[in-house]
Write an enzyme that holds these catalytic residues in place. Structure first.
Site, PDB file in Angstrom:
ATOM      1  N   LYS A 173       0.794  -0.979   0.322  1.00  0.00           N
ATOM      2  CA  LYS A 173       0.068   0.224  -0.076  1.00  0.00           C
ATOM      3  C   LYS A 173       1.353   1.285  -0.188  1.00  0.00           C
ATOM      4  O   LYS A 173       0.811   1.673  -0.727  1.00  0.00           O
ATOM      5  CB  LYS A 173      -1.069   0.079   1.015  1.00  0.00           C
ATOM      6  CG  LYS A 173      -2.178  -0.948   1.311  1.00  0.00           C
ATOM      7  CD  LYS A 173      -2.676  -1.317   2.490  1.00  0.00           C
ATOM      8  CE  LYS A 173      -2.237  -0.816   3.757  1.00  0.00           C
ATOM      9  NZ  LYS A 173      -0.701  -2.422   4.491  1.00  0.00           N
ATOM     10  N   ARG A 219      -9.267   2.000   9.643  1.00  0.00           N
ATOM     11  CA  ARG A 219      -8.755   0.106  10.293  1.00  0.00           C
ATOM     12  C   ARG A 219      -9.384  -0.748  11.374  1.00  0.00           C
ATOM     13  O   ARG A 219      -9.536  -1.788  11.388  1.00  0.00           O
ATOM     14  CB  ARG A 219      -7.732   0.549  10.880  1.00  0.00           C
ATOM     15  CG  ARG A 219      -5.729  -0.322  10.793  1.00  0.00           C
ATOM     16  CD  ARG A 219      -5.564  -0.178  10.183  1.00  0.00           C
ATOM     17  NE  ARG A 219      -3.970  -0.529  10.443  1.00  0.00           N
ATOM     18  CZ  ARG A 219      -3.417  -0.499   9.746  1.00  0.00           C
ATOM     19  NH1 ARG A 219      -2.524   1.024   9.287  1.00  0.00           N
ATOM     20  NH2 ARG A 219      -1.761  -0.950  10.192  1.00  0.00           N
ATOM     21  N   ARG A 267      11.878  -6.120   4.501  1.00  0.00           N
ATOM     22  CA  ARG A 267      11.717  -5.056   4.191  1.00  0.00           C
ATOM     23  C   ARG A 267      12.838  -4.067   5.211  1.00  0.00           C
ATOM     24  O   ARG A 267      13.326  -4.910   6.316  1.00  0.00           O
ATOM     25  CB  ARG A 267      10.162  -4.489   4.842  1.00  0.00           C
ATOM     26  CG  ARG A 267      10.308  -2.711   4.694  1.00  0.00           C
ATOM     27  CD  ARG A 267       8.846  -1.803   4.481  1.00  0.00           C
ATOM     28  NE  ARG A 267       8.133  -2.510   6.079  1.00  0.00           N
ATOM     29  CZ  ARG A 267       6.760  -2.110   5.982  1.00  0.00           C
ATOM     30  NH1 ARG A 267       6.297  -1.894   4.349  1.00  0.00           N
ATOM     31  NH2 ARG A 267       5.940  -2.826   7.285  1.00  0.00           N
ATOM     32  N   ARG A 287      11.647  -2.859  10.433  1.00  0.00           N
ATOM     33  CA  ARG A 287      10.739  -2.140  11.415  1.00  0.00           C
ATOM     34  C   ARG A 287      10.819  -2.528  13.071  1.00  0.00           C
ATOM     35  O   ARG A 287      10.652  -4.333  13.068  1.00  0.00           O
ATOM     36  CB  ARG A 287       9.527  -1.919  10.723  1.00  0.00           C
ATOM     37  CG  ARG A 287       9.062  -0.214  10.657  1.00  0.00           C
ATOM     38  CD  ARG A 287       8.378  -0.291   9.227  1.00  0.00           C
ATOM     39  NE  ARG A 287       7.232  -0.786   9.477  1.00  0.00           N
ATOM     40  CZ  ARG A 287       6.012  -0.407   8.979  1.00  0.00           C
ATOM     41  NH1 ARG A 287       5.759   0.214   7.851  1.00  0.00           N
ATOM     42  NH2 ARG A 287       4.848  -0.955   9.765  1.00  0.00           N
ATOM     43  N   ARG A 325       0.452  -9.088  13.498  1.00  0.00           N
ATOM     44  CA  ARG A 325      -0.750  -7.415  12.899  1.00  0.00           C
ATOM     45  C   ARG A 325      -1.997  -8.865  11.768  1.00  0.00           C
ATOM     46  O   ARG A 325      -2.396  -7.720  11.496  1.00  0.00           O
ATOM     47  CB  ARG A 325       0.412  -6.781  11.745  1.00  0.00           C
ATOM     48  CG  ARG A 325       1.185  -5.679  12.060  1.00  0.00           C
ATOM     49  CD  ARG A 325       2.604  -5.590  12.240  1.00  0.00           C
ATOM     50  NE  ARG A 325       2.607  -4.716  11.071  1.00  0.00           N
ATOM     51  CZ  ARG A 325       3.367  -5.098  10.400  1.00  0.00           C
ATOM     52  NH1 ARG A 325       4.290  -5.235  10.511  1.00  0.00           N
ATOM     53  NH2 ARG A 325       3.695  -4.103   9.426  1.00  0.00           N
TER      54      ARG A 325
HETATM   55  P1  AP5 Z   1       4.686  -1.716   1.559  1.00  0.00           P
HETATM   56  O1  AP5 Z   1       5.028  -0.481   0.639  1.00  0.00           O
HETATM   57  O2  AP5 Z   1       5.716  -0.728   2.050  1.00  0.00           O
HETATM   58  O3  AP5 Z   1       3.856  -2.394   2.162  1.00  0.00           O
HETATM   59  P2  AP5 Z   1       2.236  -1.721   3.613  1.00  0.00           P
HETATM   60  O4  AP5 Z   1       1.040  -2.529   2.301  1.00  0.00           O
HETATM   61  O5  AP5 Z   1       2.667  -0.138   3.115  1.00  0.00           O
HETATM   62  O6  AP5 Z   1       3.169  -2.278   4.460  1.00  0.00           O
HETATM   63  P3  AP5 Z   1       2.777  -1.842   6.191  1.00  0.00           P
HETATM   64  O7  AP5 Z   1       3.302  -2.803   6.620  1.00  0.00           O
HETATM   65  O8  AP5 Z   1       3.442  -0.568   5.909  1.00  0.00           O
HETATM   66  O9  AP5 Z   1       1.311  -1.709   6.620  1.00  0.00           O
HETATM   67  P4  AP5 Z   1       0.698  -1.925   7.591  1.00  0.00           P
HETATM   68  O10 AP5 Z   1      -1.112  -1.353   7.117  1.00  0.00           O
HETATM   69  O11 AP5 Z   1       0.937  -2.567   8.034  1.00  0.00           O
HETATM   70  O12 AP5 Z   1       1.331  -0.724   8.771  1.00  0.00           O
HETATM   71  P5  AP5 Z   1       0.828   1.118   9.144  1.00  0.00           P
HETATM   72  O13 AP5 Z   1       2.518   1.917   8.841  1.00  0.00           O
HETATM   73  O14 AP5 Z   1      -0.108   1.487   8.128  1.00  0.00           O
HETATM   74  O15 AP5 Z   1       5.896  -2.631   0.495  1.00  0.00           O
HETATM   75  C1  AP5 Z   1       6.074  -4.258   1.961  1.00  0.00           C
HETATM   76  C2  AP5 Z   1       7.658  -4.333   1.911  1.00  0.00           C
HETATM   77  O16 AP5 Z   1       7.473  -4.884   0.166  1.00  0.00           O
HETATM   78  C3  AP5 Z   1       8.495  -3.200   1.096  1.00  0.00           C
HETATM   79  O17 AP5 Z   1       9.733  -3.834   1.597  1.00  0.00           O
HETATM   80  C4  AP5 Z   1       8.528  -2.960  -0.585  1.00  0.00           C
HETATM   81  O18 AP5 Z   1       9.559  -2.857  -0.676  1.00  0.00           O
HETATM   82  C5  AP5 Z   1       7.882  -4.740  -0.710  1.00  0.00           C
HETATM   83  N1  AP5 Z   1       7.062  -4.510  -1.715  1.00  0.00           N
HETATM   84  C6  AP5 Z   1       5.870  -3.291  -2.171  1.00  0.00           C
HETATM   85  N2  AP5 Z   1       5.292  -3.876  -4.176  1.00  0.00           N
HETATM   86  C7  AP5 Z   1       6.085  -4.791  -4.168  1.00  0.00           C
HETATM   87  C8  AP5 Z   1       5.957  -5.573  -4.817  1.00  0.00           C
HETATM   88  N3  AP5 Z   1       5.376  -5.523  -5.797  1.00  0.00           N
HETATM   89  N4  AP5 Z   1       6.600  -6.862  -5.176  1.00  0.00           N
HETATM   90  C9  AP5 Z   1       7.513  -7.347  -4.008  1.00  0.00           C
HETATM   91  N5  AP5 Z   1       7.631  -6.359  -3.112  1.00  0.00           N
HETATM   92  C10 AP5 Z   1       7.117  -5.327  -2.742  1.00  0.00           C
HETATM   93  O19 AP5 Z   1       0.931   1.120  10.608  1.00  0.00           O
HETATM   94  C11 AP5 Z   1       1.686   0.340  11.533  1.00  0.00           C
HETATM   95  C12 AP5 Z   1       1.159   0.537  12.126  1.00  0.00           C
HETATM   96  O20 AP5 Z   1       0.546   1.875  13.225  1.00  0.00           O
HETATM   97  C13 AP5 Z   1       0.140  -0.647  12.859  1.00  0.00           C
HETATM   98  O21 AP5 Z   1       0.410  -1.962  12.753  1.00  0.00           O
HETATM   99  C14 AP5 Z   1      -0.897   0.239  13.997  1.00  0.00           C
HETATM  100  O22 AP5 Z   1      -0.323  -0.175  15.396  1.00  0.00           O
HETATM  101  C15 AP5 Z   1      -0.615   1.114  13.609  1.00  0.00           C
HETATM  102  N6  AP5 Z   1      -1.876   2.333  12.489  1.00  0.00           N
HETATM  103  C16 AP5 Z   1      -0.955   2.741  11.869  1.00  0.00           C
HETATM  104  N7  AP5 Z   1      -2.712   3.446  10.804  1.00  0.00           N
HETATM  105  C17 AP5 Z   1      -3.249   2.964  12.263  1.00  0.00           C
HETATM  106  C18 AP5 Z   1      -4.959   3.441  12.107  1.00  0.00           C
HETATM  107  N8  AP5 Z   1      -5.873   3.787  11.320  1.00  0.00           N
HETATM  108  N9  AP5 Z   1      -6.084   3.209  13.442  1.00  0.00           N
HETATM  109  C19 AP5 Z   1      -4.969   2.462  14.224  1.00  0.00           C
HETATM  110  N10 AP5 Z   1      -3.547   2.050  14.449  1.00  0.00           N
HETATM  111  C20 AP5 Z   1      -2.750   2.444  13.261  1.00  0.00           C
END
Ligand code: AP5
Length: 209
Positions: A14, A89, A123, A156, A167
């Site tokens: 994402k 979320r 990652r 991370r 997660r």
């Molecule tokens: P990447 O693009 O980084 O994936 P992502 O879907 O953004 O993954 P996240 O882990 O950041 O999502 P998340 O929703 O768990 O975390 P968030 O930061 O929102 O890609 C992943 C990897 O794959 C990278 O290495 C990339 O290079 C690679 N890649 C990408 N595309 C590829 C492809 N096509 N082919 C191969 N490789 C590829 O949230 C973190 C924490 O914050 C949560 O756990 C929670 O504690 C808190 N939080 C955030 N938002 C909220 C909310 N709204 N409410 C409550 N808590 C929240």
């Protein structure tokens, strides 16, 4: 006007696709994960409170997330559209968002768990400029160093195996029900997130219309 939500499990790509699409459409990329990580790094009271939930792979309480996102959504650049990545979320966040603004589309990223775990364990991020790498699919030019500023890359804390497993559970229990919610509202556009960055970007672009 583009008011877009990206939904999908951790590691589905994402953030990678959001940065790209937001640049292309000229709208801000609003990632609650990035906003929270910036607050943690700055050691603000909100960041210090959020940190323990994030490390454990739990959702941060709605009240904290809404506070941090409300500030950002209220800034002038978000008036002409936005791409929300990682919010909402859970059902209560989705309902709060509906009361604040009208959405145009919710793009959901589909990827099998096995591939999610692989992407997350490979990652690495730059703690200085936040550039995201992947040891197998998008490695830095010099092993362990950011291409842009040479900083040593880190993992991370929530990409460690115990947090990743939690997660995925939290996603299934609290976030996946939003797929049905947006389907019922006629806004859901599922995208196959397997494939090269360019292939997925093309699918996302056509889902957004
Ligand atoms: P990447 O693009 O980084 O994936 P992502 O879907 O953004 O993954 P996240 O882990 O950041 O999502 P998340 O929703 O768990 O975390 P968030 O930061 O929102 O890609 C992943 C990897 O794959 C990278 O290495 C990339 O290079 C690679 N890649 C990408 N595309 C590829 C492809 N096509 N082919 C191969 N490789 C590829 O949230 C973190 C924490 O914050 C949560 O756990 C929670 O504690 C808190 N939080 C955030 N938002 C909220 C909310 N709204 N409410 C409550 N808590 C929240």
């Amino acid at each position: 006007m583009h008011r877009i939500v990206f939904l999908g499990p951790p590691g589905a790509g994402k953030g990678t696709q959001a940065a790209r699409l937001a640049r292309e459409l000229g709208i801000p990329h609003l990632s609650t994960g990035d906003l929270l990580r910036a607050a943690v790094a700055a050691r603000t009271p909100l960041g210090l409170e959020a940190d323990r939930f994030m490390r454990a792979g739990e959702l941060v309480p709605d009240e904290l997330v809404l506070r941090i996102l409300g500030d950002r959504l209220g800034q002038p650049d978000a008036r002409a559209g936005f791409l929300l990545d990682g919010f909402p979320r859970n059902l209560s966040q989705a309902e709060t968002l509906d009361r604040t603004t009208k959405l145009d589309v919710a793009v959901s990223f589909d990827l099998p768990d096995r591939e999610l775990v692989r992407r997350l364990s490979d990652r690495r991020v730059c703690p200085t400029c936040q550039t995201v790498y992947n040891l197998s699919s998008n490695p830095p030019k010099v092993a362990g160093r950011c291409d842009r500023d040479g900083t040593e890359l880190v993992q991370r804390p929530d990409d460690r195996p115990e947090a990743v497993a939690n997660r995925l559970k939290v996603y299934a229990a609290q976030t996946a029900p939003l797929l049905d919610y947006y389907r019922r509202h006629g806004l859901l556009r599922p995208v196959d997130a397997d494939g090269t960055l360019d292939a997925v970007a093309a699918r996302v672009r056509s889902a957004v219309g």
